[in-house]
Write an enzyme that holds these catalytic residues in place. Sequence first.
Site, PDB file in Angstrom:
ATOM      1  N   ASP A 179      -9.474   9.883  -0.015  1.00 35.37           N
ATOM      2  CA  ASP A 179     -10.324  11.420   1.177  1.00 35.37           C
ATOM      3  C   ASP A 179     -10.186  12.154  -0.092  1.00 35.37           C
ATOM      4  O   ASP A 179      -8.657  12.368  -0.906  1.00 35.37           O
ATOM      5  CB  ASP A 179      -9.674  11.308   1.868  1.00 35.37           C
TER       6      ASP A 179
ATOM      7  N   HIS B 295      -5.025   9.696  -1.072  1.00 37.57           N
ATOM      8  CA  HIS B 295      -5.178  11.161  -0.586  1.00 37.57           C
ATOM      9  C   HIS B 295      -4.703  12.094  -1.218  1.00 37.57           C
ATOM     10  O   HIS B 295      -3.557  12.744  -2.056  1.00 37.57           O
ATOM     11  CB  HIS B 295      -3.941  11.083   0.794  1.00 37.57           C
TER      12      HIS B 295
ATOM     13  N   ASN C 153       1.039  -1.017   0.000  1.00 39.05           N
ATOM     14  CA  ASN C 153       0.249   0.427   0.106  1.00 39.05           C
ATOM     15  C   ASN C 153       0.768   1.017  -0.164  1.00 39.05           C
ATOM     16  O   ASN C 153       1.866   1.351   0.660  1.00 39.05           O
ATOM     17  CB  ASN C 153      -0.547   0.377   1.182  1.00 39.05           C
TER      18      ASN C 153
END
Length: 448
Positions: free
Chosen positions: A264, A234, A198
Amino acid sequence: MRSLRTGLSLAAVAGSLALLFTAPAAPAADTPLRDLAAAKGKVIGTAVTGSKLTGTYGDLAGAQFNSLTPGNAMKWGTVEPTQGSFDWTEADQIVAFAQAHDQQVRGHTLVWHNQNPNWLTNGSWTSAQLGSLLQNHITTEVSRYKGRITAWDVVNEPFNEDGTYRSTIWYNGLGADYIANALTWAHAADPAAKLYINDYNVEGVNAKSTALYNLVKDLKGRGVPIDGVGLQAHLIVGQVPATLQQNIQRFADLGVDVAVTELDVRMALPADSAKLAQQAADFKSVVAACVAVTRCAGVTVWGFADSDSWVPGTFPGYGAATPYDDNYAPKPAYYAIVEALGGTTTTPPPSGACSATYSVQSQWNTGFTGQVTVSCSGASLSSWTANWTFGAGQRITQAWNATCTQSGSSVSCANASYNGSVPDGGSVTFGFNGSWSGSNPVPTVTLG
């Protein structure tokens, strides 16, 4: 307001009235995100804090999402703050909540350079000792949740922006093969769990994502157990990489799954309608890119409400990065996710774009006639509901151009079948007769 008992004339009075704008059969009520995602064969997840999984937060987390990621509860510094002393309280709570709500759990994260316990980062370890500590940590944690974790972010953020390996306790002490070893140990502890690497800023095709691509290709060629890559995502409003779908596809073509793991979309505060509209477009494009690639497993948002977001504390002056606002109301971004997952919705108008005005047209000893005008500027409506609370015992006796109901002092008036549509720059009006005694003040403004 003067009473007619004084014998003085009454001038018309008007006041602001809050409206509740409703969209018929809105997915927020009828089709949860998790059901829309499941119909596409995808996961829609959220990062959560265990202690908050009650009330509205818990209700939304359980109803809207089919996967949960512990935000901090499974990180090394949380689960083993003192060497040999473990605290699984919050992690267990999240896993139990997920099981009760028929949700997957994404384990996060086993190997990272941040949020490690002080005893680990401040210790002086030989390479053999460090490797043993890492193997024991991975084996202990993965074994504890064997069969209950669908996927693990095994290694988190191993690369610099230029594609070189990040200098960390793991890379410096064990070399690049700490990644292969970590995956191998995790697979041994739970062969059924999907194992991911990740990282952030790997959403588009760039030096960092290409380094990750080359690593995965190498690991696959060596037979190391690697099932997927996580693109954290992000993002900043208006900056979704144009090569996002292409990048997802090239990883899929290696024979691994892809997941958007921490989505987000932050904006410079304060938020406004233009930024929220762009944010909605950004969420939609990310989710749509995942939907378009068969091997994209799904999308997880990093906290679903602005009140639970990490952004303001990390990026001063930025925020409003999630699909729900501070009060758990869905933002335009929520409706954009619905649409990207194949749902249909009427997005509520921007705050303040539509309003209503209440006025008393005439009144006599026991009765009065009232009127409400619904108007829009900068948005339009397909339906509306106006709500207010009478302050002196007034009662509606008859209404026209709306269907009004009253319970105690609370009144709710919904559009008729023929006047729900209010165009941008237009208005509609409805009226009613009511009874009063003693005084007839303008209703207090409330949100319906």
